[in-house]
Design a protein around this motif. Structure first.
Motif, PDB file in Angstrom:
ATOM      1  N   PHE A 235      -2.839  -0.921   2.032  1.00 37.06           N
ATOM      2  CA  PHE A 235      -3.645   0.175   2.551  1.00 37.06           C
ATOM      3  C   PHE A 235      -5.038   0.160   1.940  1.00 37.06           C
ATOM      4  O   PHE A 235      -6.055   0.240   2.659  1.00 37.06           O
ATOM      5  CB  PHE A 235      -2.956   1.510   2.268  1.00 37.06           C
ATOM      6  N   LEU A 236      -5.117   0.045   0.619  1.00 37.19           N
ATOM      7  CA  LEU A 236      -6.419   0.057  -0.055  1.00 37.19           C
ATOM      8  C   LEU A 236      -7.234  -1.179   0.294  1.00 37.19           C
ATOM      9  O   LEU A 236      -8.462  -1.112   0.403  1.00 37.19           O
ATOM     10  CB  LEU A 236      -6.223   0.153  -1.571  1.00 37.19           C
ATOM     11  N   ASP A 237      -6.564  -2.301   0.485  1.00 37.86           N
ATOM     12  CA  ASP A 237      -7.264  -3.527   0.840  1.00 37.86           C
ATOM     13  C   ASP A 237      -7.932  -3.393   2.202  1.00 37.86           C
ATOM     14  O   ASP A 237      -8.967  -4.005   2.463  1.00 37.86           O
ATOM     15  CB  ASP A 237      -6.275  -4.694   0.847  1.00 37.86           C
ATOM     16  N   ALA A 238      -7.332  -2.538   3.056  1.00 41.43           N
ATOM     17  CA  ALA A 238      -7.868  -2.351   4.394  1.00 41.43           C
ATOM     18  C   ALA A 238      -8.970  -1.302   4.443  1.00 41.43           C
ATOM     19  O   ALA A 238      -9.908  -1.412   5.240  1.00 41.43           O
ATOM     20  CB  ALA A 238      -6.735  -1.961   5.350  1.00 41.43           C
ATOM     21  N   VAL A 239      -8.878  -0.252   3.587  1.00 38.72           N
ATOM     22  CA  VAL A 239      -9.801   0.878   3.742  1.00 38.72           C
ATOM     23  C   VAL A 239     -10.827   1.009   2.625  1.00 38.72           C
ATOM     24  O   VAL A 239     -11.874   1.644   2.821  1.00 38.72           O
ATOM     25  CB  VAL A 239      -9.023   2.212   3.867  1.00 38.72           C
ATOM     26  N   PHE A 240     -10.578   0.430   1.444  1.00 42.62           N
ATOM     27  CA  PHE A 240     -11.521   0.647   0.336  1.00 42.62           C
ATOM     28  C   PHE A 240     -12.721  -0.271   0.501  1.00 42.62           C
ATOM     29  O   PHE A 240     -12.568  -1.498   0.625  1.00 42.62           O
ATOM     30  CB  PHE A 240     -10.845   0.388  -1.009  1.00 42.62           C
ATOM     31  N   PRO A 241     -13.936   0.275   0.514  1.00 40.08           N
ATOM     32  CA  PRO A 241     -15.123  -0.566   0.757  1.00 40.08           C
ATOM     33  C   PRO A 241     -15.469  -1.456  -0.439  1.00 40.08           C
ATOM     34  O   PRO A 241     -15.003  -1.232  -1.553  1.00 40.08           O
ATOM     35  CB  PRO A 241     -16.225   0.470   1.008  1.00 40.08           C
ATOM     36  N   PHE A 242     -16.288  -2.431  -0.193  1.00 38.31           N
ATOM     37  CA  PHE A 242     -16.844  -3.289  -1.251  1.00 38.31           C
ATOM     38  C   PHE A 242     -15.774  -4.044  -2.031  1.00 38.31           C
ATOM     39  O   PHE A 242     -15.799  -4.095  -3.259  1.00 38.31           O
ATOM     40  CB  PHE A 242     -17.720  -2.471  -2.212  1.00 38.31           C
TER      41      PHE A 242
ATOM     42  N   PRO B 110      -8.588  -5.032  -4.897  1.00 46.16           N
ATOM     43  CA  PRO B 110      -9.039  -5.493  -6.221  1.00 46.16           C
ATOM     44  C   PRO B 110     -10.231  -4.680  -6.745  1.00 46.16           C
ATOM     45  O   PRO B 110     -10.297  -4.355  -7.937  1.00 46.16           O
ATOM     46  CB  PRO B 110      -9.429  -6.957  -5.970  1.00 46.16           C
ATOM     47  N   ALA B 111     -11.161  -4.349  -5.856  1.00 45.07           N
ATOM     48  CA  ALA B 111     -12.319  -3.553  -6.280  1.00 45.07           C
ATOM     49  C   ALA B 111     -11.890  -2.143  -6.683  1.00 45.07           C
ATOM     50  O   ALA B 111     -12.416  -1.566  -7.657  1.00 45.07           O
ATOM     51  CB  ALA B 111     -13.350  -3.490  -5.152  1.00 45.07           C
TER      52      ALA B 111
END
Length: 221
Positions: free
Chosen positions: A135-142, A146-147
């Motif tokens: 989920f985070l890999d798809a929605v978290f920018p930049f 991992p970021a």
């Protein structure tokens, strides 16, 4: 020198019901006791030239200076001693006895900091192959997941340090000054709130002090 027993009984009852904080201030200012040693103060006896006050650390004699001429002088003299004690201890005559919850910007800050700590507490659950990672890999920018992990981890020490300093500053410059006893439930609520909320908590506290000051000033006229 002795007081009339009936007058003395009324003074003791009044002080022990309404002015235990002032009794603690007497012990701290005039006898040099610490805040913890002067807790649970009670006026046990009184003469024209001294008060016998019991506290968590034992029984203490506090000189009344100048001595009373009669029981009629007690109120004025004890108020004068209280005011001098506050000055010696660096305390304000405005006492805060309540906690108010965050609102507006403060509520938003409280929510944001709470959300950050929730993210930090669950950081170990964000691993490759988990639904959280995907989920985070798809929605978290930049940089995706991992970021996200790097940013949450990198911010942890600065965020904690800043909020610890804010809570310490609140306790040092406001709470004790305005009669909030260290370690009390009220003290813990304000310190915990400031740790989460920061500056808006201090501003809200300052607003309460100002409101109490205005009420006190208006009562004089």
């Amino acid at each position: 020198m002795a007081l009339n027993e009936a007058h003395k009984a009324r003074i003791l009852a009044h002080m022990n019901k309404e002015h235990t904080k002032e009794l603690s201030h007497y012990l701290r200012a005039y006898n040099g006791l610490s805040a913890s040693a002067s807790r649970n103060a009670q006026l046990a006896d009184m003469t024209l030239d001294a008060m016998t006050i019991t506290s968590a650390s034992g029984t203490h004699s506090v000189a009344i200076a100048p001595p009373l001429g009669s029981a009629a002088d007690a109120r004025v003299r004890l108020v004068e001693m209280s005011q001098r004690a506050q000055q010696r201890l660096g305390l304000s005559d405005i006492q805060i006895t309540a906690y108010t919850p965050p609102r507006g910007i403060g509520a938003a800050t409280f929510f944001g900091v709470s959300l950050y700590f929730a993210c930090a507490a669950t950081l170990g659950l964000v691993r490759p192959g988990t639904a959280a990672w995907d989920f985070l890999d798809a929605v978290f920018p930049f940089g995706g997941a991992p970021a996200y992990k790097w940013l949450v981890g990198a911010l942890f020490v600065p965020v904690v340090a800043i909020h610890v300093v804010e809570a310490w500053w609140m306790a040092r410059t406001r709470l004790t000054t305005h009669g909030v006893e260290p370690g009390s439930a009220l003290w813990l609520m304000w310190v915990a709130d400031t740790f989460m909320e920061g500056v808006p908590s201090m501003q809200r506290f300052d607003g309460m002090v100002e409101a109490e000051r205005k009420k006190k000033d208006s009562a004089k006229h």
